[in-house]
Motif scaffolding. Sequence first.
Motif, PDB file in Angstrom:
ATOM      1  N   MET A  72       0.843  -1.174   0.000  1.00  0.00           N
ATOM      2  CA  MET A  72       0.000   0.000   0.000  1.00  0.00           C
ATOM      3  C   MET A  72       0.887   1.235   0.000  1.00  0.00           C
ATOM      4  N   HIS A  73       0.608   2.147  -0.880  1.00  0.00           N
ATOM      5  CA  HIS A  73       1.363   3.386  -0.970  1.00  0.00           C
ATOM      6  C   HIS A  73       0.592   4.493  -0.269  1.00  0.00           C
ATOM      7  N   SER A  74       1.272   5.279   0.497  1.00  0.00           N
ATOM      8  CA  SER A  74       0.657   6.457   1.091  1.00  0.00           C
ATOM      9  C   SER A  74       0.769   7.594   0.090  1.00  0.00           C
ATOM     10  N   LEU A  75      -0.341   8.212  -0.198  1.00  0.00           N
ATOM     11  CA  LEU A  75      -0.348   9.336  -1.122  1.00  0.00           C
ATOM     12  C   LEU A  75      -0.398  10.621  -0.323  1.00  0.00           C
ATOM     13  N   SER A 124       1.167  12.316  -4.934  1.00  0.00           N
ATOM     14  CA  SER A 124       2.369  11.975  -4.181  1.00  0.00           C
ATOM     15  C   SER A 124       3.565  12.378  -5.028  1.00  0.00           C
ATOM     16  N   SER A 135      -3.483  10.255  -7.984  1.00  0.00           N
ATOM     17  CA  SER A 135      -4.615   9.362  -7.853  1.00  0.00           C
ATOM     18  C   SER A 135      -5.886  10.183  -7.836  1.00  0.00           C
ATOM     19  N   TYR A 191     -11.558   4.370   3.436  1.00  0.00           N
ATOM     20  CA  TYR A 191     -12.066   3.033   3.147  1.00  0.00           C
ATOM     21  C   TYR A 191     -12.916   3.141   1.886  1.00  0.00           C
ATOM     22  N   LYS A 247     -10.490  -1.579  -0.748  1.00  0.00           N
ATOM     23  CA  LYS A 247      -9.145  -1.024  -0.562  1.00  0.00           C
ATOM     24  C   LYS A 247      -9.169   0.078   0.489  1.00  0.00           C
ATOM     25  N   LYS A 248      -7.973   0.340   1.038  1.00  0.00           N
ATOM     26  CA  LYS A 248      -7.775   1.419   2.000  1.00  0.00           C
ATOM     27  C   LYS A 248      -6.633   2.290   1.503  1.00  0.00           C
ATOM     28  N   MET A 249      -6.665   3.570   1.878  1.00  0.00           N
ATOM     29  CA  MET A 249      -5.594   4.483   1.488  1.00  0.00           C
ATOM     30  C   MET A 249      -5.354   5.449   2.644  1.00  0.00           C
ATOM     31  N   LEU A 278      -3.806   8.886   3.860  1.00  0.00           N
ATOM     32  CA  LEU A 278      -3.402  10.186   3.312  1.00  0.00           C
ATOM     33  C   LEU A 278      -2.966  11.110   4.448  1.00  0.00           C
TER      34      LEU A 278
END
Length: 122
Positions: free
Chosen positions: A1-4, A26, A31, A51, A56-58, A60
Amino acid sequence: MHSLYLSASLVESFAWIEQSTMLFVSKRSRSMFSSREVIMMEADGNYTLFYFSNGKKMLLCHTLKAYEAQVDPRLFVRVHKSRLINLSYLKEYNPSYDDKEMLVLGNGFRVGLARRRRREFE
């Protein structure tokens, strides 16, 4: 998972490409997603965990308050100091779940409702 990471300049100038589209940037990527895809946002200090309807989860890097200012208040409501939910995913309001008010979302999440927010759901 990438943090944006949300670019502050983009928040001011491009926060809404369309009424319901959000843009996050990012150092490596951009995105875009529809705010209608977001089921819930949850505060985690100075970060916010999104959520999505696809599971998926992200994570930020801005506060929940910053994102709350960007979304349509008719679509999203603050149910707790640490949570913002998309009302279109609200399935059930249970006022007596273990002596607490509980909201059930479309993905099966059970989210506590703050006492101060109770009147909005009665």
